[in-house]
Design a protein around this motif. Structure first.
Motif, PDB file in Angstrom:
ATOM      1  N   GLU A 139      47.486  53.815  33.760  1.00  0.00           N
ATOM      2  CA  GLU A 139      46.102  53.563  33.348  1.00  0.00           C
ATOM      3  C   GLU A 139      45.655  52.154  33.728  1.00  0.00           C
ATOM      4  O   GLU A 139      44.555  51.958  34.259  1.00  0.00           O
ATOM      5  CB  GLU A 139      45.963  53.769  31.832  1.00  0.00           C
ATOM      6  N   GLU A 140      46.507  51.174  33.461  1.00  0.00           N
ATOM      7  CA  GLU A 140      46.092  49.783  33.671  1.00  0.00           C
ATOM      8  C   GLU A 140      46.099  49.368  35.137  1.00  0.00           C
ATOM      9  O   GLU A 140      45.275  48.553  35.552  1.00  0.00           O
ATOM     10  CB  GLU A 140      46.981  48.843  32.847  1.00  0.00           C
ATOM     11  N   THR A 141      47.031  49.919  35.924  1.00  0.00           N
ATOM     12  CA  THR A 141      47.139  49.474  37.320  1.00  0.00           C
ATOM     13  C   THR A 141      46.403  50.368  38.307  1.00  0.00           C
ATOM     14  O   THR A 141      46.103  49.946  39.423  1.00  0.00           O
ATOM     15  CB  THR A 141      48.617  49.392  37.751  1.00  0.00           C
ATOM     16  N   LYS A 142      46.109  51.612  37.901  1.00  0.00           N
ATOM     17  CA  LYS A 142      45.494  52.549  38.840  1.00  0.00           C
ATOM     18  C   LYS A 142      44.214  53.180  38.302  1.00  0.00           C
ATOM     19  O   LYS A 142      43.149  53.032  38.901  1.00  0.00           O
ATOM     20  CB  LYS A 142      46.496  53.649  39.207  1.00  0.00           C
ATOM     21  N   ALA A 143      44.306  53.862  37.166  1.00  0.00           N
ATOM     22  CA  ALA A 143      43.174  54.673  36.687  1.00  0.00           C
ATOM     23  C   ALA A 143      41.974  53.828  36.276  1.00  0.00           C
ATOM     24  O   ALA A 143      40.853  54.062  36.745  1.00  0.00           O
ATOM     25  CB  ALA A 143      43.628  55.549  35.515  1.00  0.00           C
ATOM     26  N   PHE A 144      42.195  52.862  35.399  1.00  0.00           N
ATOM     27  CA  PHE A 144      41.064  52.066  34.930  1.00  0.00           C
ATOM     28  C   PHE A 144      40.411  51.265  36.056  1.00  0.00           C
ATOM     29  O   PHE A 144      39.169  51.210  36.136  1.00  0.00           O
ATOM     30  CB  PHE A 144      41.500  51.150  33.785  1.00  0.00           C
ATOM     31  N   PRO A 145      41.177  50.649  36.959  1.00  0.00           N
ATOM     32  CA  PRO A 145      40.530  49.983  38.095  1.00  0.00           C
ATOM     33  C   PRO A 145      39.707  50.942  38.951  1.00  0.00           C
ATOM     34  O   PRO A 145      38.636  50.561  39.455  1.00  0.00           O
ATOM     35  CB  PRO A 145      41.704  49.407  38.884  1.00  0.00           C
ATOM     36  N   LEU A 146      40.169  52.191  39.108  1.00  0.00           N
ATOM     37  CA  LEU A 146      39.403  53.166  39.890  1.00  0.00           C
ATOM     38  C   LEU A 146      38.098  53.525  39.196  1.00  0.00           C
ATOM     39  O   LEU A 146      37.059  53.716  39.849  1.00  0.00           O
ATOM     40  CB  LEU A 146      40.236  54.430  40.127  1.00  0.00           C
ATOM     41  N   ILE A 147      38.130  53.645  37.862  1.00  0.00           N
ATOM     42  CA  ILE A 147      36.913  53.959  37.114  1.00  0.00           C
ATOM     43  C   ILE A 147      35.904  52.825  37.252  1.00  0.00           C
ATOM     44  O   ILE A 147      34.719  53.052  37.520  1.00  0.00           O
ATOM     45  CB  ILE A 147      37.247  54.216  35.633  1.00  0.00           C
ATOM     46  N   ILE A 148      36.366  51.592  37.086  1.00  0.00           N
ATOM     47  CA  ILE A 148      35.465  50.442  37.208  1.00  0.00           C
ATOM     48  C   ILE A 148      34.966  50.302  38.645  1.00  0.00           C
ATOM     49  O   ILE A 148      33.795  49.977  38.882  1.00  0.00           O
ATOM     50  CB  ILE A 148      36.188  49.159  36.751  1.00  0.00           C
ATOM     51  N   GLN A 149      35.833  50.596  39.611  1.00  0.00           N
ATOM     52  CA  GLN A 149      35.430  50.543  41.020  1.00  0.00           C
ATOM     53  C   GLN A 149      34.336  51.564  41.307  1.00  0.00           C
ATOM     54  O   GLN A 149      33.355  51.263  41.999  1.00  0.00           O
ATOM     55  CB  GLN A 149      36.641  50.813  41.906  1.00  0.00           C
ATOM     56  N   PHE A 150      34.492  52.784  40.745  1.00  0.00           N
ATOM     57  CA  PHE A 150      33.466  53.796  40.955  1.00  0.00           C
ATOM     58  C   PHE A 150      32.163  53.405  40.274  1.00  0.00           C
ATOM     59  O   PHE A 150      31.072  53.644  40.813  1.00  0.00           O
ATOM     60  CB  PHE A 150      33.920  55.157  40.426  1.00  0.00           C
ATOM     61  N   GLU A 151      32.266  52.806  39.086  1.00  0.00           N
ATOM     62  CA  GLU A 151      31.062  52.371  38.376  1.00  0.00           C
ATOM     63  C   GLU A 151      30.282  51.363  39.221  1.00  0.00           C
ATOM     64  O   GLU A 151      29.047  51.412  39.299  1.00  0.00           O
ATOM     65  CB  GLU A 151      31.443  51.747  37.035  1.00  0.00           C
ATOM     66  N   GLN A 152      31.004  50.488  39.907  1.00  0.00           N
ATOM     67  CA  GLN A 152      30.359  49.449  40.709  1.00  0.00           C
ATOM     68  C   GLN A 152      29.972  49.934  42.103  1.00  0.00           C
ATOM     69  O   GLN A 152      28.936  49.531  42.646  1.00  0.00           O
ATOM     70  CB  GLN A 152      31.298  48.243  40.812  1.00  0.00           C
ATOM     71  N   TYR A 153      30.801  50.829  42.668  1.00  0.00           N
ATOM     72  CA  TYR A 153      30.560  51.340  44.024  1.00  0.00           C
ATOM     73  C   TYR A 153      30.737  52.864  44.013  1.00  0.00           C
ATOM     74  O   TYR A 153      31.816  53.374  44.339  1.00  0.00           O
ATOM     75  CB  TYR A 153      31.527  50.701  45.022  1.00  0.00           C
ATOM     76  N   PRO A 154      29.697  53.597  43.603  1.00  0.00           N
ATOM     77  CA  PRO A 154      29.811  55.054  43.428  1.00  0.00           C
ATOM     78  C   PRO A 154      29.789  55.848  44.738  1.00  0.00           C
ATOM     79  O   PRO A 154      28.920  56.681  44.984  1.00  0.00           O
ATOM     80  CB  PRO A 154      28.587  55.382  42.559  1.00  0.00           C
ATOM     81  N   THR A 155      30.776  55.598  45.586  1.00  0.00           N
ATOM     82  CA  THR A 155      30.881  56.344  46.834  1.00  0.00           C
ATOM     83  C   THR A 155      31.623  57.655  46.607  1.00  0.00           C
ATOM     84  O   THR A 155      32.313  57.831  45.592  1.00  0.00           O
ATOM     85  CB  THR A 155      31.640  55.528  47.893  1.00  0.00           C
ATOM     86  N   ARG A 228      31.909  60.804  30.137  1.00  0.00           N
ATOM     87  CA  ARG A 228      30.758  59.977  30.484  1.00  0.00           C
ATOM     88  C   ARG A 228      30.766  59.594  31.953  1.00  0.00           C
ATOM     89  O   ARG A 228      29.751  59.736  32.642  1.00  0.00           O
ATOM     90  CB  ARG A 228      30.746  58.709  29.615  1.00  0.00           C
ATOM     91  N   ILE A 229      31.902  59.120  32.454  1.00  0.00           N
ATOM     92  CA  ILE A 229      31.952  58.687  33.861  1.00  0.00           C
ATOM     93  C   ILE A 229      31.833  59.866  34.811  1.00  0.00           C
ATOM     94  O   ILE A 229      31.203  59.779  35.854  1.00  0.00           O
ATOM     95  CB  ILE A 229      33.236  57.864  34.135  1.00  0.00           C
ATOM     96  N   LEU A 230      32.397  61.026  34.425  1.00  0.00           N
ATOM     97  CA  LEU A 230      32.313  62.203  35.289  1.00  0.00           C
ATOM     98  C   LEU A 230      30.879  62.775  35.285  1.00  0.00           C
ATOM     99  O   LEU A 230      30.432  63.284  36.311  1.00  0.00           O
ATOM    100  CB  LEU A 230      33.317  63.265  34.834  1.00  0.00           C
ATOM    101  N   ALA A 231      30.197  62.675  34.143  1.00  0.00           N
ATOM    102  CA  ALA A 231      28.814  63.148  34.092  1.00  0.00           C
ATOM    103  C   ALA A 231      27.922  62.308  35.013  1.00  0.00           C
ATOM    104  O   ALA A 231      27.028  62.832  35.680  1.00  0.00           O
ATOM    105  CB  ALA A 231      28.296  63.099  32.663  1.00  0.00           C
TER     106      ALA A 231
END
Length: 234
Positions: A139-155, A228-231
């Motif tokens: 979660e800390e090294t992969k999942a959460f950074p990916l969620i924040i990355q998508f929030e900032q850059y929704p590609t 929320r993020i998937l919606a």
């Protein structure tokens, strides 16, 4: 006041909207984290509980809660919610799991010959410890950074990577949830023998506290953060 919950509400939605409902669900042994996508009517029918009674209790608790202001994680930013999960729930597990481990071993060594179920408690606890330690790192090294990355850059690429890791996390949540529920079952709801020593009672009390924290942790992710993020990705 108009009822805000109904039989078709999922248990996860109810706790997301009204966190204090988790106390009522725990009392009735209703799984609101890993089983959060099931409707209240379905869960209560399975447990042979009266839907109107539970809805009435939920409404009463909700009305009393209006006197207090609680943090609404449905409205918090993803970053704030993730930070809360890490600081409260991850830190708790990282400290508690290694600290509790020697006590679980001690209880098995001392009381195992007369209490054979402690062999299984020891085995399951160590499975849970390994599962959660690996899960927290993911979660800390992969999942959460990916969620924040998508929030900032929704590609599309970031969305796909995020969806894949969320699916992995939900599966791992189910595994951890099943293990702690099995521990609860074989310990008779964390009830030590009447003549149990202090260490024996300490282990059961701390296992129950671990379960409570874990269920809240999983709920925040399965029923609030991930939906929320998937919606927003649709």
């Amino acid at each position: 006041m108009e009822n805000i919950f109904n039989a078709q509400s999922t248990v996860g939605e109810i706790v997301a909207m009204f966190p204090k409902a988790s106390d009522l669900f725990k009392a009735y042994k209703i799984d609101f984290c890993c089983g959060g996508n099931r409707s209240l009517s379905e869960v209560l029918a399975e447990k042979q509980l009266d839907i109107e009674t539970i809805l009435s209790e939920l409404q009463s608790l909700y009305e009393k809660s209006l006197e207090k202001v609680e943090k609404n994680w449905m409205e918090a930013s993803y970053t704030n919610l993730i930070e809360h999960i890490i600081q409260k729930h991850h830190r708790f597990l990282m400290e508690e799991l290694p600290q509790l481990s020697p006590y679980v071993t001690k209880v098995l060594r001392v009381h195992g010959p007369e209490q054979p179920h402690l062999v299984q408690v020891h085995k399951l606890f160590n499975e849970l410890k390994t599962e959660l330690e690996q899960h927290l790192m993911k979660e800390e090294t992969k999942a959460f950074p990916l969620i924040i990355q998508f929030e900032q850059y929704p590609t599309k690429e970031n969305e796909q990577a995020m969806r894949e890791v969320i699916e992995e996390l939900v599966t791992e949540h189910d595994t951890a949830g099943d293990i702690i529920k099995e521990i609860r079952k074989i310990t008779n709801d964390f009830t030590p023998p009447f003549d149990a020593c202090g260490t024996y009672r300490l282990v059961y009390n701390r296992l129950e506290a671990l379960e409570e924290d874990l269920f809240t942790h999983i709920h925040l992710e399965n029923n609030i953060l991930f939906p929320r993020i998937l919606a927003n990705a649709k």
